[in-house]
Motif scaffolding. Structure first.
Motif, mmCIF file in Angstrom:
data_model
loop_
_atom_site.group_PDB
_atom_site.id
_atom_site.type_symbol
_atom_site.label_atom_id
_atom_site.label_comp_id
_atom_site.label_asym_id
_atom_site.label_seq_id
_atom_site.Cartn_x
_atom_site.Cartn_y
_atom_site.Cartn_z
ATOM 1 N N GLY A 1 116.395 34.689 91.415
ATOM 2 C CA GLY A 1 116.467 35.269 89.980
ATOM 3 C C GLY A 1 117.229 34.200 89.241
ATOM 4 N N MET A 2 116.627 33.256 88.600
ATOM 5 C CA MET A 2 117.267 32.121 87.931
ATOM 6 C C MET A 2 117.665 32.580 86.698
ATOM 7 N N ARG A 3 118.949 32.262 86.214
ATOM 8 C CA ARG A 3 119.537 32.677 85.007
ATOM 9 C C ARG A 3 119.104 31.403 84.044
ATOM 10 N N GLY A 4 118.041 31.496 83.376
ATOM 11 C CA GLY A 4 117.893 30.405 82.438
ATOM 12 C C GLY A 4 117.849 30.841 80.898
ATOM 13 N N GLY A 5 118.401 31.915 80.725
ATOM 14 C CA GLY A 5 118.692 32.184 79.349
ATOM 15 C C GLY A 5 120.302 32.343 78.884
ATOM 16 N N TRP B 1 116.036 19.132 91.407
ATOM 17 C CA TRP B 1 116.128 20.353 92.415
ATOM 18 C C TRP B 1 116.005 21.917 91.809
ATOM 19 N N TYR B 2 117.083 22.009 90.831
ATOM 20 C CA TYR B 2 117.329 23.554 90.303
ATOM 21 C C TYR B 2 115.970 23.729 89.463
ATOM 22 N N THR B 3 115.667 22.654 88.724
ATOM 23 C CA THR B 3 114.266 23.297 87.864
ATOM 24 C C THR B 3 113.003 23.477 88.671
ATOM 25 N N GLU B 4 112.728 22.623 89.921
ATOM 26 C CA GLU B 4 111.657 22.707 90.379
ATOM 27 C C GLU B 4 111.574 24.126 91.203
ATOM 28 N N LEU B 5 112.546 24.816 91.448
ATOM 29 C CA LEU B 5 112.362 26.199 92.052
ATOM 30 C C LEU B 5 111.356 27.034 90.954
ATOM 31 N N TYR B 6 111.597 26.549 89.851
ATOM 32 C CA TYR B 6 110.389 27.349 88.832
ATOM 33 C C TYR B 6 109.306 26.465 88.523
ATOM 34 N N THR B 7 109.459 25.109 88.088
ATOM 35 C CA THR B 7 108.222 24.257 87.538
ATOM 36 C C THR B 7 107.361 23.821 88.901
ATOM 37 N N LYS B 8 107.953 23.955 90.053
ATOM 38 C CA LYS B 8 106.929 23.382 91.236
ATOM 39 C C LYS B 8 106.660 24.650 92.088
ATOM 40 N N ALA B 9 107.802 24.996 92.601
ATOM 41 C CA ALA B 9 107.636 26.184 93.619
ATOM 42 C C ALA B 9 107.428 27.476 93.004
ATOM 43 N N LYS B 10 107.431 27.637 91.727
ATOM 44 C CA LYS B 10 107.179 29.103 91.034
ATOM 45 C C LYS B 10 107.847 30.116 91.921
ATOM 46 N N ALA B 11 109.134 30.044 92.451
ATOM 47 C CA ALA B 11 109.764 30.936 93.141
ATOM 48 C C ALA B 11 110.754 31.682 92.405
ATOM 49 N N VAL B 12 110.596 31.704 90.927
ATOM 50 C CA VAL B 12 111.423 32.332 90.000
ATOM 51 C C VAL B 12 110.352 33.028 89.062
ATOM 52 N N PRO B 13 110.956 34.209 88.619
ATOM 53 C CA PRO B 13 110.075 35.067 87.396
ATOM 54 C C PRO B 13 109.777 33.944 86.230
ATOM 55 N N PRO B 14 108.449 34.415 85.802
ATOM 56 C CA PRO B 14 108.156 33.394 84.696
ATOM 57 C C PRO B 14 108.942 33.837 83.397
ATOM 58 N N SER B 15 109.684 34.757 83.250
ATOM 59 C CA SER B 15 110.564 35.040 82.130
ATOM 60 C C SER B 15 111.849 34.269 81.959
ATOM 61 N N VAL B 16 111.829 33.216 83.061
ATOM 62 C CA VAL B 16 113.089 32.572 83.402
ATOM 63 C C VAL B 16 113.979 32.233 82.123
ATOM 64 N N THR B 17 113.358 31.617 80.994
ATOM 65 C CA THR B 17 113.963 31.237 79.934
ATOM 66 C C THR B 17 114.428 32.089 79.029
ATOM 67 N N ASN B 18 114.082 33.281 79.349
ATOM 68 C CA ASN B 18 114.646 34.455 78.493
ATOM 69 C C ASN B 18 115.822 35.491 79.409
ATOM 70 N N ASP B 19 115.934 35.046 80.630
ATOM 71 C CA ASP B 19 116.843 35.850 81.619
ATOM 72 C C ASP B 19 118.227 35.571 81.389
ATOM 73 N N SER B 20 118.891 36.505 80.832
ATOM 74 C CA SER B 20 120.466 36.613 80.886
ATOM 75 C C SER B 20 121.015 37.184 82.140
ATOM 76 N N PHE B 21 122.094 37.654 82.108
ATOM 77 C CA PHE B 21 122.641 38.334 83.058
ATOM 78 C C PHE B 21 122.054 39.798 83.510
ATOM 79 N N GLU C 1 131.110 44.621 80.610
ATOM 80 C CA GLU C 1 130.596 43.271 80.832
ATOM 81 C C GLU C 1 129.707 42.943 81.894
ATOM 82 N N PHE C 2 129.916 43.672 82.963
ATOM 83 C CA PHE C 2 128.912 43.589 84.046
ATOM 84 C C PHE C 2 128.159 44.648 84.353
ATOM 85 N N GLN C 3 128.244 45.846 83.840
ATOM 86 C CA GLN C 3 127.447 46.842 83.986
ATOM 87 C C GLN C 3 127.033 47.535 82.439
#
Lengths: 431, 286
Positions: free
Chosen positions: A200-204, A241-261, B245-247
């Motif tokens: 679960g990559m935090r891209g947002g 390394w970090y971005t290839e988890l998504y761009t190459k391996a597709k091991a990250v949800p496609p919503s990655v750039t919107n995904d915050s905490f 903050e976290f919940q």
């Protein structure tokens, strides 16, 4: 019987002497004592930014424990949302009224709060504090301004990771300890048919801090001697390394750039992702969905990068605001620095104790989640701070990272953009 | 025959237009009510139905646990009461002062009349956050910091310009001749205001009251900054404090949202009656 005769001049002299002595006695301030005041009474006010149910339960229990120690004292605590905290604190300090006796202090706010004269110097009290030996010097670094210490650590946020133990067992994988192992596991755990992604990559929003940590794990410094020191080759490798988890391996949800905490946490809770990077503050929320018996998920220190292992921690301090109630305030601060209070808070919230004695306690030692946090704490450090950092991270690092994820930039071009942005940020020229 | 065909085609065209109109109205309704319905549904869903891998639209096991949990939180009832008190006081103060002020500006011609209106409006031109420190110091000096009265006075300051402008507009619309007739019949100036002008402008006064009430009920910044104890905090602060903050307890927040709109709906229901009555009274007298 002999009469004692006092002349008018003697009387005036005597009165003046007695008056001066009384005035001196009144003016002399006793040296602050490190031991908590034995008798603490009256009302003590405390501002904090606890909001969640678990945090409030921890605070209420902490207040109850304080009341048991000091029955004549009454604590009046007030929640101030984190986002509005500085505005309200500044208003109270500058408005000259309504200040609390004590307050919670985020590490990054110490310089500002000291600058406005909002918190008191605790250096003298700390020198003779009996619990000082349980606190390494580095824990006070973020609370030190010009050699004076302004806060006592009450708990720590420690960066770590969560992983789905059941998924790892299913695939016969062992918990990752290096970046390579983590990448490999992320790829193997990904199963689009089941709607599963390895990481679960935090891209947002908020993802920028993690990008900087990856860069540091690849061995690139960020700032040295106040100057931008980003190593372009190492930064390129890190971004790749970090971005290839998504761009190459597709091991990250496609919503990655919107995904915050919220998105990465809920994806992990609901079984969309198999690994998650965050800090100990989210443990209670994860436990709520995945249980705490260790069968579904476990926590780990962050994996080691090619150059080093990066696990940042950030202390939360308590400090004294109003000098008028300083002794009672010190009793409150030391109460929250106490081993038992901190273990109680950890059990309620998952926040890691700052008192090193707590790590030896069997309530901690026997719990696999907590021991992972202490391991991370041992090897970790406080994240580097420099002028212009927030601006660089939010307006350069995050958008650049997102553009690489979207294929608009190569990692090499991204690294160059980060270096240029860093120089501008330090020079105060960032637009 | 041709006429019959024409009538039939006209009917079918009308039906088509009606159908299109219904579709548009339905879309607007979904757009307007959708978030409200969604919040209501979330407030009765168990947590396991809220955070799910697949969207759960209808709760599988409806529950009132979020409402109960919210109501049992310490201080919640006090804060709800505080909000009701400050809102009522703000509406009363604004209408009391605003009615006289707006009537004076509407009816009298005096030097600085335009200036007063402009002056009032300039208060609205500054961001509220800029006014915080002076307000804080003023309230502290008069001993009203951390009090509901202080909060209501602050809300009144910020609601007054708009209510003044609105009320003036409504008073302007009442023909001065009616007032003159009342005065010829022996009414004093105040008597004409209470017996003639205010009944005719009732709809406007009701609308202004709704606007002031909604603003005061939902206000967050001053409620947070100008109070220093749980006993004087208001409902919007409770809602904000639920966002950890976290919940993020979605169910609890949704329940809080639903509870917070109830008083506004009730208030609006009453005001709506006054709105209609005011219009009718105006129509008969006009």
């Amino acid at each position: 019987m002999r009469k004692i005769a006092i002349t008018r001049r003697q009387f005036i002299k005597g009165t003046a002497l007695a008056g001066a002595s009384a005035a001196l006695a009144a003016c002399a301030t006793p040296a602050p004592t490190a031991a908590p005041a034995k008798k603490v009474s009256g009302k003590l006010t405390y501002w904090h930014h606890y909001t969640s149910e678990s945090e409030m339960a921890g605070l209420a229990e902490g207040e109850k424990m304080f009341k048991a120690k000091y029955p004549d004292a009454t604590v009046e605590s007030l929640t101030v949302p984190n986002a509005d905290f500085m505005a309200k604190f500044t208003l109270a300090v500058q408005g000259g009224s309504g200040k609390p006796d004590t307050t919670m202090i985020s590490a990054d706010r110490v310089p500002d709060m000291v600058g406005m004269g909002g918190i008191q110097d605790l250096t003298e009290r700390l020198k003779s504090w009996d619990q000082r030996k349980n606190y390494p010097d580095k824990y006070f670094d973020a609370a030190t301004v010009n050699g004076k210490i302004y806060g006592v650590p009450s708990f720590m946020f420690v960066d770590w990771m969560y992983y789905r133990k059941d998924w790892f067992d299913e695939k016969g994988l062992k918990a990752p300890t290096t970046f390579d192992e983590m990448f490999d596991a992320a790829v193997k755990l990904t199963d689009p048919a089941k709607g599963r992604f390895g990481f679960g990559m935090r891209g947002g929003a908020g993802g920028q801090g993690l990008v900087v940590q990856v860069i540091r794990a690849f061995g690139s410094p960020i700032v040295q001697d106040g100057k931008a020191a980003l190593d372009i080759a190492k930064t390129t490798e890190a971004l790749k390394w970090y971005t290839e988890l998504y761009t190459k391996a597709k091991a990250v949800p496609p919503s990655v750039t919107n995904d915050s905490f919220r998105q990465i946490l809920e994806a992990f809770q609901t079984g969309k992702t198999g690994m998650l990077w965050h800090h100990t503050g989210s443990l209670t929320d994860v436990v709520q969905f995945l249980g705490k018996d260790g069968t579904k998920f476990l926590s780990l220190p962050r994996p080691k990068g090619p150059a080093t292992q990066i696990a940042d921690w950030s202390p939360s301090y308590n400090g004294i605001v109003d000098k008028k109630n300083e002794d009672a305030g010190w009793a409150w601060l030391t109460h929250w620095a106490d081993k038992d209070t901190q273990i109680m808070l950890m059990e309620k919230t998952g926040y890691v104790p700052s008192n090193q004695e707590a790590a030896k306690d069997e309530r901690i030692a026997k719990n696999p989640y907590y021991t992972a946090a202490f391991k991370a704490l041992e090897s970790g450090t406080i994240a580097p701070q420099f002028p212009g950092q927030p601006g660089w991270q939010s307006s350069v690092v995050l958008p650049t990272f997102q553009r690489i994820l979207l294929g608009e930039l190569t990692p090499a071009a991204g690294a160059t953009a980060l270096a240029k942005g860093l120089e501008d940020a330090i020079a105060g020229k960032l637009k | 025959m041709a006429f019959q065909n024409f009538r039939n085609s006209q009917k079918s065209m009308r039906r088509l237009y009606d159908a299109i109109a219904y579709v548009i109205v339905a879309c607007m309704l979904v757009f307007a009510l959708g978030p409200l319905v969604w919040t209501a549904l979330t407030s009765i869903k168990p947590e396991s139905d809220i955070v799910t891998n697949e969207m759960q639209y209808i709760p599988t096991h409806p529950t009132t646990e979020h409402y109960v949990k919210l109501w049992n939180r310490s201080g919640v009832t006090t804060m709800f009461r505080n909000s009701a008190f400050t809102t009522t006081l703000t509406v009363v103060l604004c209408l009391l002062v605003g009615t006289f002020a707006a009537y004076s500006i509407s009816r009298y011609r005096f030097r600085g009349r335009g200036g007063i209106l402009t002056f009032y409006l300039t208060i609205r031109m500054f961001p509220a956050v800029l006014m915080l420190l002076p307000l804080y110091i003023m309230l502290r000096n008069i001993g009203l910091l951390d009090s509901l009265l202080g909060l209501a006075l602050t809300y009144t300051t910020f609601s007054m310009p708009v209510s003044l402008l609105m009320l003036k507009g409504f008073f302007d619309a009442v023909p001065a001749d009616l007032e003159d007739a009342a005065r010829i019949d022996g009414c004093t100036r105040l008597g004409a205001l209470f017996r003639v002008v205010m009944p005719l402008a009732r709809s406007g006064i009701a609308a202004t009251a709704v606007l002031i009430a909604v603003g005061a009920w939902n206000e967050f910044l001053f409620a947070l900054m100008l109070t220093n104890s749980e006993s004087s905090r208001t409902w919007p602060v409770v809602l904000q404090l639920m966002v950890g903050e976290f919940q993020l307890p979605w169910g609890l927040i949704a329940a809080g949202g639903m509870i917070s709109i109830v008083p506004i709906i009730i208030f609006f229901a009453f005001a709506q009656k006054a709105l209609v009555r005011g219009l009718m009274v105006g129509a008969v007298k006009g």
